[in-house]
Design a protein around this motif. Structure first.
Motif, PDB file in Angstrom:
ATOM      1  N   LEU A 275      42.279  24.026  30.346  1.00  0.00           N
ATOM      2  CA  LEU A 275      40.942  24.189  31.164  1.00  0.00           C
ATOM      3  C   LEU A 275      41.144  23.834  32.474  1.00  0.00           C
ATOM      4  O   LEU A 275      40.423  24.479  33.097  1.00  0.00           O
ATOM      5  CB  LEU A 275      39.929  23.118  30.221  1.00  0.00           C
ATOM      6  N   LEU A 276      41.545  22.665  32.687  1.00  0.00           N
ATOM      7  CA  LEU A 276      41.977  22.204  34.144  1.00  0.00           C
ATOM      8  C   LEU A 276      42.599  23.362  34.787  1.00  0.00           C
ATOM      9  O   LEU A 276      42.149  23.658  36.032  1.00  0.00           O
ATOM     10  CB  LEU A 276      42.721  20.850  33.958  1.00  0.00           C
ATOM     11  N   LEU A 277      43.744  23.846  34.275  1.00  0.00           N
ATOM     12  CA  LEU A 277      44.269  24.794  35.007  1.00  0.00           C
ATOM     13  C   LEU A 277      43.601  26.200  35.496  1.00  0.00           C
ATOM     14  O   LEU A 277      43.659  26.817  36.514  1.00  0.00           O
ATOM     15  CB  LEU A 277      45.649  25.327  34.026  1.00  0.00           C
ATOM     16  N   ASP A 278      42.723  26.568  34.362  1.00  0.00           N
ATOM     17  CA  ASP A 278      41.779  27.607  34.621  1.00  0.00           C
ATOM     18  C   ASP A 278      41.011  27.328  35.500  1.00  0.00           C
ATOM     19  O   ASP A 278      40.467  28.389  36.308  1.00  0.00           O
ATOM     20  CB  ASP A 278      41.010  27.784  33.230  1.00  0.00           C
ATOM     21  N   ARG A 279      40.472  26.204  35.825  1.00  0.00           N
ATOM     22  CA  ARG A 279      39.325  25.678  36.742  1.00  0.00           C
ATOM     23  C   ARG A 279      40.069  25.584  38.285  1.00  0.00           C
ATOM     24  O   ARG A 279      39.149  25.572  39.402  1.00  0.00           O
ATOM     25  CB  ARG A 279      38.743  24.482  36.354  1.00  0.00           C
ATOM     26  N   MET A 280      41.450  25.572  38.600  1.00  0.00           N
ATOM     27  CA  MET A 280      41.839  25.654  39.702  1.00  0.00           C
ATOM     28  C   MET A 280      41.293  26.560  40.837  1.00  0.00           C
ATOM     29  O   MET A 280      40.979  26.263  41.937  1.00  0.00           O
ATOM     30  CB  MET A 280      43.474  25.850  39.548  1.00  0.00           C
ATOM     31  N   HIS A 281      41.226  27.879  40.131  1.00  0.00           N
ATOM     32  CA  HIS A 281      40.714  28.760  41.150  1.00  0.00           C
ATOM     33  C   HIS A 281      39.315  28.422  41.672  1.00  0.00           C
ATOM     34  O   HIS A 281      39.157  28.889  42.915  1.00  0.00           O
ATOM     35  CB  HIS A 281      40.713  30.263  40.558  1.00  0.00           C
ATOM     36  N   LEU A 282      38.510  27.845  40.974  1.00  0.00           N
ATOM     37  CA  LEU A 282      37.081  27.221  41.693  1.00  0.00           C
ATOM     38  C   LEU A 282      37.555  26.343  42.670  1.00  0.00           C
ATOM     39  O   LEU A 282      36.469  26.208  43.748  1.00  0.00           O
ATOM     40  CB  LEU A 282      36.257  26.487  40.602  1.00  0.00           C
ATOM     41  N   SER A 283      38.341  25.362  42.586  1.00  0.00           N
ATOM     42  CA  SER A 283      38.763  24.482  43.750  1.00  0.00           C
ATOM     43  C   SER A 283      39.174  25.244  44.964  1.00  0.00           C
ATOM     44  O   SER A 283      38.802  24.857  46.087  1.00  0.00           O
ATOM     45  CB  SER A 283      39.753  23.550  43.193  1.00  0.00           C
ATOM     46  N   VAL A 284      40.093  25.972  44.765  1.00  0.00           N
ATOM     47  CA  VAL A 284      40.473  26.808  46.140  1.00  0.00           C
ATOM     48  C   VAL A 284      39.245  27.427  46.646  1.00  0.00           C
ATOM     49  O   VAL A 284      39.095  27.523  47.767  1.00  0.00           O
ATOM     50  CB  VAL A 284      41.412  27.900  45.664  1.00  0.00           C
ATOM     51  N   LYS A 285      38.693  28.093  45.655  1.00  0.00           N
ATOM     52  CA  LYS A 285      37.154  28.711  46.251  1.00  0.00           C
ATOM     53  C   LYS A 285      36.380  27.937  47.037  1.00  0.00           C
ATOM     54  O   LYS A 285      35.674  28.216  48.123  1.00  0.00           O
ATOM     55  CB  LYS A 285      36.496  29.598  45.131  1.00  0.00           C
ATOM     56  N   ASN A 286      36.127  26.741  46.508  1.00  0.00           N
ATOM     57  CA  ASN A 286      35.167  25.698  47.208  1.00  0.00           C
ATOM     58  C   ASN A 286      35.979  24.897  48.299  1.00  0.00           C
ATOM     59  O   ASN A 286      35.479  23.967  49.062  1.00  0.00           O
ATOM     60  CB  ASN A 286      34.878  24.694  46.141  1.00  0.00           C
ATOM     61  N   ALA A 287      37.385  25.203  48.471  1.00  0.00           N
ATOM     62  CA  ALA A 287      37.970  24.542  49.661  1.00  0.00           C
ATOM     63  C   ALA A 287      38.519  23.115  49.223  1.00  0.00           C
ATOM     64  O   ALA A 287      38.530  22.209  50.152  1.00  0.00           O
ATOM     65  CB  ALA A 287      37.629  24.734  51.139  1.00  0.00           C
ATOM     66  N   TRP A 288      38.514  22.776  48.043  1.00  0.00           N
ATOM     67  CA  TRP A 288      38.735  21.257  47.623  1.00  0.00           C
ATOM     68  C   TRP A 288      40.403  21.223  47.815  1.00  0.00           C
ATOM     69  O   TRP A 288      41.241  21.350  46.961  1.00  0.00           O
ATOM     70  CB  TRP A 288      38.384  21.119  46.100  1.00  0.00           C
ATOM     71  N   VAL A 289      40.849  20.810  48.907  1.00  0.00           N
ATOM     72  CA  VAL A 289      42.013  20.734  49.260  1.00  0.00           C
ATOM     73  C   VAL A 289      42.330  19.532  50.065  1.00  0.00           C
ATOM     74  O   VAL A 289      41.410  19.299  51.036  1.00  0.00           O
ATOM     75  CB  VAL A 289      42.736  21.791  49.853  1.00  0.00           C
ATOM     76  N   ASP A 290      43.097  18.404  49.701  1.00  0.00           N
ATOM     77  CA  ASP A 290      43.069  17.193  50.425  1.00  0.00           C
ATOM     78  C   ASP A 290      43.987  17.442  51.928  1.00  0.00           C
ATOM     79  O   ASP A 290      44.476  18.408  51.953  1.00  0.00           O
ATOM     80  CB  ASP A 290      43.805  16.068  49.730  1.00  0.00           C
ATOM     81  N   LYS A 291      44.281  16.468  52.758  1.00  0.00           N
ATOM     82  CA  LYS A 291      44.727  16.650  53.947  1.00  0.00           C
ATOM     83  C   LYS A 291      46.315  16.692  53.842  1.00  0.00           C
ATOM     84  O   LYS A 291      46.832  17.040  54.636  1.00  0.00           O
ATOM     85  CB  LYS A 291      44.670  15.257  54.761  1.00  0.00           C
ATOM     86  N   TYR A 292      46.943  16.741  52.542  1.00  0.00           N
ATOM     87  CA  TYR A 292      48.448  17.180  52.207  1.00  0.00           C
ATOM     88  C   TYR A 292      48.514  18.552  51.442  1.00  0.00           C
ATOM     89  O   TYR A 292      49.497  18.927  51.285  1.00  0.00           O
ATOM     90  CB  TYR A 292      48.902  15.928  51.110  1.00  0.00           C
ATOM     91  N   GLY A 293      47.393  19.366  51.487  1.00  0.00           N
ATOM     92  CA  GLY A 293      47.493  20.608  51.103  1.00  0.00           C
ATOM     93  C   GLY A 293      47.313  20.626  49.472  1.00  0.00           C
ATOM     94  O   GLY A 293      47.613  21.736  48.953  1.00  0.00           O
ATOM     95  N   ARG A 294      47.113  19.436  48.803  1.00  0.00           N
ATOM     96  CA  ARG A 294      47.091  19.602  47.406  1.00  0.00           C
ATOM     97  C   ARG A 294      45.649  19.823  46.778  1.00  0.00           C
ATOM     98  O   ARG A 294      44.482  19.221  47.322  1.00  0.00           O
ATOM     99  CB  ARG A 294      47.267  18.011  46.940  1.00  0.00           C
ATOM    100  N   VAL A 295      45.515  20.608  45.898  1.00  0.00           N
ATOM    101  CA  VAL A 295      44.092  21.147  45.290  1.00  0.00           C
ATOM    102  C   VAL A 295      43.548  20.216  44.458  1.00  0.00           C
ATOM    103  O   VAL A 295      44.421  19.600  43.519  1.00  0.00           O
ATOM    104  CB  VAL A 295      44.536  22.503  44.615  1.00  0.00           C
ATOM    105  N   TYR A 296      42.540  19.914  44.357  1.00  0.00           N
ATOM    106  CA  TYR A 296      41.961  18.843  43.405  1.00  0.00           C
ATOM    107  C   TYR A 296      40.548  19.385  42.755  1.00  0.00           C
ATOM    108  O   TYR A 296      40.304  20.551  43.317  1.00  0.00           O
ATOM    109  CB  TYR A 296      41.701  17.601  43.991  1.00  0.00           C
TER     110      TYR A 296
END
Length: 115
Positions: free
Chosen positions: A41-62
């Motif tokens: 489920l978490l893996l599936d939701r990663m695309h939403l994080s990218v869409k929302n630009a939820w990326v930290d200063k190290y380039g890690r998606v959260y």
């Protein structure tokens, strides 16, 4: 009405993907199937994080995925979902960072080993 799928219907559904490595790699043999499903489920939701630009200063998606949301999708109680999140953390599949009272945890999804 026909109860069987026809060729024309075969791709009409969206599926959650759970990495095969979680079932075949000995490092994950003690991870419960329920925890593996939560990881999917978490893996599936990663695309939403990218869409929302939820990326930290190290380039890690959260992402933000609350216990309540997991309860609703998996139909488990609060304690069970908390246990599954802990299981994923202990298996080094996620990292949760607390934000404070009333705010959802930040969840970093870690890569599973394919080797």
């Amino acid at each position: 009405m026909n109860e069987y799928f026809k060729v024309s219907e075969a791709e009409n559904f969206v599926f959650y993907k759970v990495p095969k490595a979680l079932f075949t790699d000995n490092r994950y043999k003690d991870v419960s199937t329920d925890a593996k499903m939560l990881y999917g489920l978490l893996l599936d939701r990663m695309h939403l994080s990218v869409k929302n630009a939820w990326v930290d200063k190290y380039g890690r998606v959260y992402q933000f995925f609350t216990v309540k949301q997991a309860e609703e999708l998996l139909h488990f109680g609060h304690e069970k979902i908390c246990k599954l999140f802990r299981e994923l953390e202990q298996s080094n599949l996620i990292l949760r960072k607390r934000q404070g009272q009333g705010k959802p945890n930040i969840i970093y999804l870690k890569k599973f080993s394919q080797f």
